[in-house]
Structure formats: C-alpha cells, structure tokens
Enzyme design. Structure first.
Site, PDB file in Angstrom:
ATOM      1  N   LYS A 206      -3.355   3.878 -33.462  1.00  0.00           N
ATOM      2  CA  LYS A 206      -2.012   3.725 -32.638  1.00  0.00           C
ATOM      3  C   LYS A 206      -1.678   2.354 -33.256  1.00  0.00           C
ATOM      4  O   LYS A 206      -2.072   1.309 -33.128  1.00  0.00           O
ATOM      5  CB  LYS A 206      -2.723   3.505 -31.377  1.00  0.00           C
ATOM      6  CG  LYS A 206      -1.242   3.546 -30.297  1.00  0.00           C
ATOM      7  CD  LYS A 206      -1.226   2.461 -29.320  1.00  0.00           C
ATOM      8  CE  LYS A 206      -1.009   1.269 -29.519  1.00  0.00           C
ATOM      9  NZ  LYS A 206       0.283   1.062 -30.194  1.00  0.00           N
TER      10      LYS A 206
ATOM     11  N   GLY B 181      -3.949  -8.063 -33.944  1.00  0.00           N
ATOM     12  CA  GLY B 181      -2.906  -8.493 -33.096  1.00  0.00           C
ATOM     13  C   GLY B 181      -2.942  -9.729 -32.455  1.00  0.00           C
ATOM     14  O   GLY B 181      -3.588 -10.481 -32.985  1.00  0.00           O
ATOM     15  N   SER B 182      -2.184  -9.911 -31.469  1.00  0.00           N
ATOM     16  CA  SER B 182      -2.134 -11.490 -30.752  1.00  0.00           C
ATOM     17  C   SER B 182      -3.590 -11.855 -30.099  1.00  0.00           C
ATOM     18  O   SER B 182      -4.329 -10.702 -29.694  1.00  0.00           O
ATOM     19  CB  SER B 182      -1.144 -11.537 -29.865  1.00  0.00           C
ATOM     20  OG  SER B 182      -1.429 -10.609 -28.777  1.00  0.00           O
TER      21      SER B 182
ATOM     22  N   GLY C  82      -5.842  -9.435 -27.855  1.00  0.00           N
ATOM     23  CA  GLY C  82      -7.165  -9.098 -28.526  1.00  0.00           C
ATOM     24  C   GLY C  82      -8.355  -9.424 -27.571  1.00  0.00           C
ATOM     25  O   GLY C  82      -9.101  -8.798 -27.640  1.00  0.00           O
TER      26      GLY C  82
ATOM     27  N   GLU D  27      -9.175  -9.198 -34.685  1.00  0.00           N
ATOM     28  CA  GLU D  27      -8.382 -10.152 -35.713  1.00  0.00           C
ATOM     29  C   GLU D  27      -7.283 -10.609 -34.970  1.00  0.00           C
ATOM     30  O   GLU D  27      -6.406  -9.855 -34.496  1.00  0.00           O
ATOM     31  CB  GLU D  27      -8.547  -9.330 -36.918  1.00  0.00           C
ATOM     32  CG  GLU D  27      -9.659  -9.413 -37.631  1.00  0.00           C
ATOM     33  CD  GLU D  27     -10.565 -10.639 -37.815  1.00  0.00           C
ATOM     34  OE1 GLU D  27      -9.883 -11.673 -37.925  1.00  0.00           O
ATOM     35  OE2 GLU D  27     -11.475 -10.570 -37.674  1.00  0.00           O
TER      36      GLU D  27
ATOM     37  N   CYS E 230      -0.024 -13.498 -39.969  1.00  0.00           N
ATOM     38  CA  CYS E 230      -1.219 -14.504 -39.110  1.00  0.00           C
ATOM     39  C   CYS E 230      -1.755 -15.344 -40.048  1.00  0.00           C
ATOM     40  O   CYS E 230      -2.088 -16.589 -39.299  1.00  0.00           O
ATOM     41  CB  CYS E 230      -2.349 -13.280 -38.811  1.00  0.00           C
ATOM     42  SG  CYS E 230      -3.125 -12.564 -40.076  1.00  0.00           S
TER      43      CYS E 230
ATOM     44  N   GLN F 117      10.638 -10.731 -30.549  1.00  0.00           N
ATOM     45  CA  GLN F 117      10.149 -11.954 -31.560  1.00  0.00           C
ATOM     46  C   GLN F 117      11.302 -12.847 -31.520  1.00  0.00           C
ATOM     47  O   GLN F 117      11.081 -13.901 -31.564  1.00  0.00           O
ATOM     48  CB  GLN F 117       9.977 -11.163 -32.921  1.00  0.00           C
ATOM     49  CG  GLN F 117       8.683 -10.835 -33.395  1.00  0.00           C
ATOM     50  CD  GLN F 117       7.837 -12.154 -33.486  1.00  0.00           C
ATOM     51  OE1 GLN F 117       6.990 -12.254 -32.507  1.00  0.00           O
ATOM     52  NE2 GLN F 117       7.746 -12.865 -34.693  1.00  0.00           N
TER      53      GLN F 117
ATOM     54  N   GLU G 282       0.933 -20.376 -31.571  1.00  0.00           N
ATOM     55  CA  GLU G 282       1.635 -19.618 -32.637  1.00  0.00           C
ATOM     56  C   GLU G 282       2.794 -19.160 -32.059  1.00  0.00           C
ATOM     57  O   GLU G 282       3.235 -18.700 -31.226  1.00  0.00           O
ATOM     58  CB  GLU G 282       0.402 -18.394 -32.490  1.00  0.00           C
ATOM     59  CG  GLU G 282       0.911 -17.481 -33.728  1.00  0.00           C
ATOM     60  CD  GLU G 282       0.180 -16.276 -33.978  1.00  0.00           C
ATOM     61  OE1 GLU G 282      -0.049 -15.551 -32.974  1.00  0.00           O
ATOM     62  OE2 GLU G 282      -0.408 -15.930 -34.931  1.00  0.00           O
TER      63      GLU G 282
HETATM   64  P1  NAD Z   1       0.177  -7.507 -30.100  1.00  0.00           P
HETATM   65  O1  NAD Z   1      -1.138  -8.092 -29.733  1.00  0.00           O
HETATM   66  O2  NAD Z   1       1.434  -7.324 -29.141  1.00  0.00           O
HETATM   67  O3  NAD Z   1      -0.230  -5.802 -30.426  1.00  0.00           O
HETATM   68  C1  NAD Z   1      -0.928  -5.276 -31.227  1.00  0.00           C
HETATM   69  C2  NAD Z   1      -1.486  -4.036 -30.948  1.00  0.00           C
HETATM   70  O4  NAD Z   1      -2.125  -3.937 -29.791  1.00  0.00           O
HETATM   71  C3  NAD Z   1      -0.153  -3.032 -30.996  1.00  0.00           C
HETATM   72  O5  NAD Z   1      -0.499  -1.827 -31.492  1.00  0.00           O
HETATM   73  C4  NAD Z   1      -0.002  -2.955 -29.671  1.00  0.00           C
HETATM   74  O6  NAD Z   1       0.771  -1.856 -29.045  1.00  0.00           O
HETATM   75  C5  NAD Z   1      -1.341  -2.837 -28.888  1.00  0.00           C
HETATM   76  N1  NAD Z   1      -1.516  -3.006 -27.649  1.00  0.00           N
HETATM   77  C6  NAD Z   1      -0.758  -4.159 -26.883  1.00  0.00           C
HETATM   78  N2  NAD Z   1      -1.256  -4.339 -25.437  1.00  0.00           N
HETATM   79  C7  NAD Z   1      -2.307  -3.547 -25.542  1.00  0.00           C
HETATM   80  C8  NAD Z   1      -3.318  -2.991 -24.602  1.00  0.00           C
HETATM   81  N3  NAD Z   1      -3.123  -3.646 -23.081  1.00  0.00           N
HETATM   82  N4  NAD Z   1      -4.420  -2.051 -24.826  1.00  0.00           N
HETATM   83  C9  NAD Z   1      -4.420  -1.684 -26.125  1.00  0.00           C
HETATM   84  N5  NAD Z   1      -3.583  -2.001 -27.076  1.00  0.00           N
HETATM   85  C10 NAD Z   1      -2.410  -2.922 -26.825  1.00  0.00           C
HETATM   86  O7  NAD Z   1       0.320  -8.167 -31.447  1.00  0.00           O
HETATM   87  P2  NAD Z   1       1.818  -8.142 -32.384  1.00  0.00           P
HETATM   88  O8  NAD Z   1       2.900  -8.506 -31.864  1.00  0.00           O
HETATM   89  O9  NAD Z   1       1.965  -6.530 -32.816  1.00  0.00           O
HETATM   90  O10 NAD Z   1       1.338  -8.662 -33.859  1.00  0.00           O
HETATM   91  C11 NAD Z   1       1.563  -9.911 -33.861  1.00  0.00           C
HETATM   92  C12 NAD Z   1       0.096 -10.705 -33.798  1.00  0.00           C
HETATM   93  O11 NAD Z   1      -0.966 -10.223 -34.546  1.00  0.00           O
HETATM   94  C13 NAD Z   1       0.237 -12.395 -34.008  1.00  0.00           C
HETATM   95  O12 NAD Z   1      -0.595 -12.966 -32.981  1.00  0.00           O
HETATM   96  C14 NAD Z   1      -0.419 -12.244 -35.363  1.00  0.00           C
HETATM   97  O13 NAD Z   1      -1.246 -13.597 -35.675  1.00  0.00           O
HETATM   98  C15 NAD Z   1      -1.586 -11.361 -35.168  1.00  0.00           C
HETATM   99  N6  NAD Z   1      -2.097 -10.901 -36.539  1.00  0.00           N
HETATM  100  C16 NAD Z   1      -3.356 -11.304 -36.818  1.00  0.00           C
HETATM  101  C17 NAD Z   1      -3.858 -10.879 -37.980  1.00  0.00           C
HETATM  102  C18 NAD Z   1      -5.329 -11.162 -38.166  1.00  0.00           C
HETATM  103  O14 NAD Z   1      -5.975 -10.350 -39.276  1.00  0.00           O
HETATM  104  N7  NAD Z   1      -6.122 -12.195 -37.874  1.00  0.00           N
HETATM  105  C19 NAD Z   1      -3.266 -10.082 -38.871  1.00  0.00           C
HETATM  106  C20 NAD Z   1      -1.728  -9.734 -38.597  1.00  0.00           C
HETATM  107  C21 NAD Z   1      -1.432 -10.049 -37.361  1.00  0.00           C
END
Ligand code: NAD
Length: 478
Positions: free
Chosen positions: A172, A225-226, A230, A247, A281, A328, A378
C-alpha cells in the site's frame, strides 16, 4: 493516467469517481486520477498473496532471482518515464528522481544475487551422527506500507528482499505517490511474476491502511512514514504478534567543528538540508556550529541559501522544487510563520516567479532556545535551524538532544574528534564530512530512539527481517 490496483496478477480499475492529481510544481497541470480501494480489494489481495505463497516460497532462489533481474531491466528500460511521472506527481527534482530509480535498479540486482547466496549455517552437534544446521525460511504474506517521499526506492528496498526470501507481498503506497506505484506495477507486469506474488492496493492510510493492519493475516509488516503513524502501526502489530519494522522521522544534525574545511562543508550541508526541499527522512534540519568558526560559517551559508531558487521540479537544473502536497505546504508553512514570528531569519532563498505550486522559500534561521519546536520537531521542508556550540562537548550534547536518532554528520579533519562523534552520536547512521542523507543501499539503513523500531533495512539486514530461522538436526540411522 488513472491508478489501478494489481491483484493476483491482474490490473483492477476501481469504479469510483476518482480524484484528480495536480502537480505540486504547477497546480493547473493535471497528472492523473487516483481511485481508492474498497475493503473487498484488500481481502482479494490477501487471498491472492496467500495462494501465491504456497508455490513462490518453494521456488529456488535462482528462479526467484531471475524475476528480480527482469524487474530491474524493466525499470531500466522505463527509467525516464517513471522518474518523470514521480517528479510531476510529488515534486522531486528530475535529476534526483532519475537517481532514485537507479537506486531501485541496483537494489533489485543486489537482492537478486542473494538468491544464490548461503541462507544458513552448519552448526557442530554434540553427537557425531547428527548433522545440525540453521536455515533462513520465508515468513508468508508481508505488508509493505510506504511514504511518498521516495516513491520508487523505498517500496523496492522492501519488496525486493521480501520477494527474494520467498515471501509474497501486499503493497500500500502513500496516496500521493499512487500514480507512480501503479505505473511501476504496470511495467512489472511485463515480467510475468506468478499471480499474486506482488499485489498493489491503493488507498488512504486511515481507511485501507487500517483494514490491512487490523484484519489481514500478515506474517510481517514493513512500514516507513512518520513517527506518529509508525508507533501506531507498531502497537497494532505487537498486539497481533505480527513481526514489524517501522522506519520513521528524523531531526538530523550536521555538526561543524572549528577546523572544518568550509569549501567542502558548505555545499554538502546545503545539499543535505535543501535538496528535495528538505523532504528526506535523513535531511539535515539542525546545523550545530562550533563558536570559533561560527561567524565565517554563517556568512558563507547565508550567501549559499540566499542563492537557492525553488523551481518546477521538471527543470533539468532544479536544485529544489516544491513541497509534495497541500498538506505538506500547510505543515511547512506553519513552521515558516513560526520562524518569522519567533526566530531570527539568517537567509531566505527565492521562488521562480512564474510558478504556481506548493513552493516554500528555502529558509535558514537561528535565535531560538533548544527546546523550541523549530529545533525539536520534524519540519520536513526546506527550513533549517542554526545553533552555536561553545565547544565539541556541547556540540555532541546538542546533536543528541532530540527524541529522534536517524542520521548525524560531523565536519572535521581531526580524526580523534571524528571517532568520538561516531561513538557518541545517538543515531543509526553517523557520517564524517558527508551529508546526513545519502546512505548507500548495500549498508544497513535505520534509526535509533523514536526514528525506528530498531530493525534495519537494506543491505544484509533486510534478509533477517524478511525471514525467520529454523534450526534443523538430522540423525543418521545407519
Ligand atoms: P505517513 O506516516 O503519513 O504515511 C506513511 C504511510 O502510512 C502511507 O502509506 C499512509 O497512507 C500510511 N498510513 C497512514 N495512516 C495509517 C494507518 N492508520 N494505518 C496504516 N497505514 C497508515 O508518512 P508520510 O507523510 O507518507 O511520509 C513522511 C514521513 O516518513 C516523514 O516523517 C519521514 O521522516 C518519514 N520517512 C522515514 C524514512 C526512514 O527510513 N526512516 C524514510 C522516508 C520517510
């Protein structure tokens, strides 16, 4: 183009009204239409992935590898088309996007090669008639949940090791990288992976993400993700006893010591903080500078940031483009407004005047306490905060004064200080005279503290996540 799900080897066009996607570089430029899945698509994907696991997990590594090599070739053939689409969809500059697809190609080939490497150990037994060994075995159906900021590389750095280890996948993507995801699956359909091995389900995290996490019989979930999402993902997986890796976010520091070579340091810090409009990130978002070099450093960085210009991401010379989306733009604008109210602005870059997109003026600020939200949260945009440190000890302390622990850099020619920083920085990836971003795919990738649930991705580390170990012992009876 319109997004399609990919389930059981077939593309599925969802019959909803769809939502038009406009390019963040130009809000009147239509890029495509996203269609959102219904619950039933998730369960169809689950069934397909479960069926496929029975045969995919039994194939030899050599055979699985042949599919991954083909996937790499297909990406190579379509690199420009995929990079251009992603660039238009989420605003990453085209040269960086081309580089990201190259990384994905390398990752596929790297993990394909794992298909013929050792996947266990021979262990001495106490009985001479016993042959004892351990063996890595696949887990089953794996959920892959990805963000939008690396729309090609992050999915591949999860999918490639998951598949080579013999798992099947339901992926997804973030909804604002859904067009790129759908296009990538269309390219992969040329490879004729067995039905159900790799399934794509497009939808909002708050709807489809929740169904996936709470109802699908996953054996593992790999999430990027965030930190807020996470930790929620981790708590559900823990409750359901699903193996997981999360992550998450970062607030990465670059530390500049008195002996740093500014000719080399300034362009590296500029790139770490402002390329991709700070939406990595591992982007540098705090710059900690030792007192002795501070005035010279500030002068040089002020000049460099003032010279930055945000332009349409497709411009071949684009250094930074827009931020990726309306949400964003709103989040980053909140921090920009805060900076204008509560901080001292050192430098502000420009935006190309004919642009109508989600553009933010690159910003360098100082003059806030270390507990200020500009220093602690962040921002995920082209905004960085400068802090002065009285000495090296204070620089290390400031660098570690965060809930995050993803990446950190030090700029120095003093080997013993470099070593001490490598030892004491509380980050999963620590670098000397290099960007906080840019860790190579063959090395472990991940964070400490609230940046990760403490597993690692990429390199050999990914193979441990996507397998479990079986210990086997055979007694000769002759
Ligand atoms: P996000 O947490 O909003 O979403 C990430 C993913 O999770 C998306 O696919 C989203 O649809 C899904 N999601 C959201 N709510 C959910 C839920 N309740 N249940 C299951 N899935 C859900 O993050 P984003 O805005 O897409 O990405 C940016 C963030 O990602 C930043 O915080 C960045 O630091 C982080 N990031 C981390 C790394 C790493 O490797 N540490 C790499 C890239 C990005």
């Amino acid at each position: 183009m319109e997004t399609k799900n990919w389930i059981g080897g077939e593309s599925v066009l969802i019959q909803d009204q769809g939502q038009i996607v406009y390019s963040p570089s130009n809000l009147s430029e239509e890029v495509g239409v996203i269609h959102y899945s219904e619950r039933s698509h998730v369960f169809q994907a689950e069934e397909a992935a479960k069926q496929a696991f029975r045969t995919w997990s039994k194939l030899t590594g050599v055979t699985r590898a042949s599919y991954l090599y083909q996937m790499a070739n297909v990406l190579e053939k379509n690199q420009t088309e995929l990079a251009t689409l992603a660039c238009r969809e989420m605003g990453k500059p085209i040269t960086e996007m081309m580089g990201e697809v190259t990384r994905a190609i390398h990752l596929l080939r790297y993990y394909a090669a794992e298909g013929v490497r050792s996947d266990g150990e021979l262990i001495p037994a106490s009985d001479v008639n016993v042959l004892q060994y351990s063996k890595r075995v696949p887990l089953g159906v794996v959920g892959v949940i990805t963000p939008w900021n690396f729309p090609v590389a992050i999915p591949i750095w999860k999918i490639a090791p998951a598949l080579i280890c013999g798992n099947t996948v339901i992926w997804k993507p973030a909804d604002n990288a859904a067009l790129t995801a759908s296009k990538m699956m269309e390219f992969f359909s040329e490879v004729n992976l067995p039905e159900g091995v790799l399934n794509l389900v497009i939808g909002k995290g708050s709807v489809i993400g929740v169904v996936l996490l709470e109802e699908v019989d996953f054996q593992a979930v790999s999430f990027t993700g965030s930190t807020s999402t996470g930790t929620h993902v981790a708590s559900i997986c823990a409750k359901r006893n699903i193996k997981y890796q999360t992550e998450m976010g970062g607030k990465n520091a670059a530390v500049v010591l008195n002996d740093a070579n500014l000719e080399i340091t300034i362009p590296i810090i500029l790139s770490g903080a402002y390329r991709s409009a700070g939406q990595k990130c591992t982007a540098t978002s705090r710059i900690i500078v030792e007192e002795g070099i501070y005035p010279r450093f500030v002068e040089r960085l002020r000049e460099a940031v003032s010279g930055l210009k945000a332009v349409h991401a497709l411009e071949p010379t684009a250094y930074l483009g827009p931020v990726a989306s309306k949400s964003q733009f709103e989040t980053v604008s909140h921090y920009v407004n805060l900076a204008h109210k509560e901080a001292e602005i050192i430098a502000e870059g420009t935006i190309k005047s004919d642009n109508d997109g989600y553009f933010i003026h690159p910003l360098l600020v100082t003059g806030v306490q270390t507990d200020h939200s500009l220093v602690q949260e962040e921002i995920f945009g082209p905004v960085s905060v400068l802090l002065q440190a009285a000495n090296f000890d204070e620089a290390i302390q400031l660098s570690n004064e965060t809930i995050y622990g993803l990446s950190a850099s030090v700029f120095t020619n003093d080997l013993s200080k470099a070593h001490r920083f490598l030892e004491e920085a509380q980050a999963g990836m620590v670098r000397v005279n290099q960007e906080t971003a840019g860790v190579e795919y063959q090395a472990p990738f991940g964070g400490m503290k609230h940046s990760s649930s403490h597993t690692r991705e990429q390199g050999q580390a990914a193979l441990s996540f996507y397998t479990t170990v079986k210990t086997c012992a055979i007694k000769h009876t002759f």
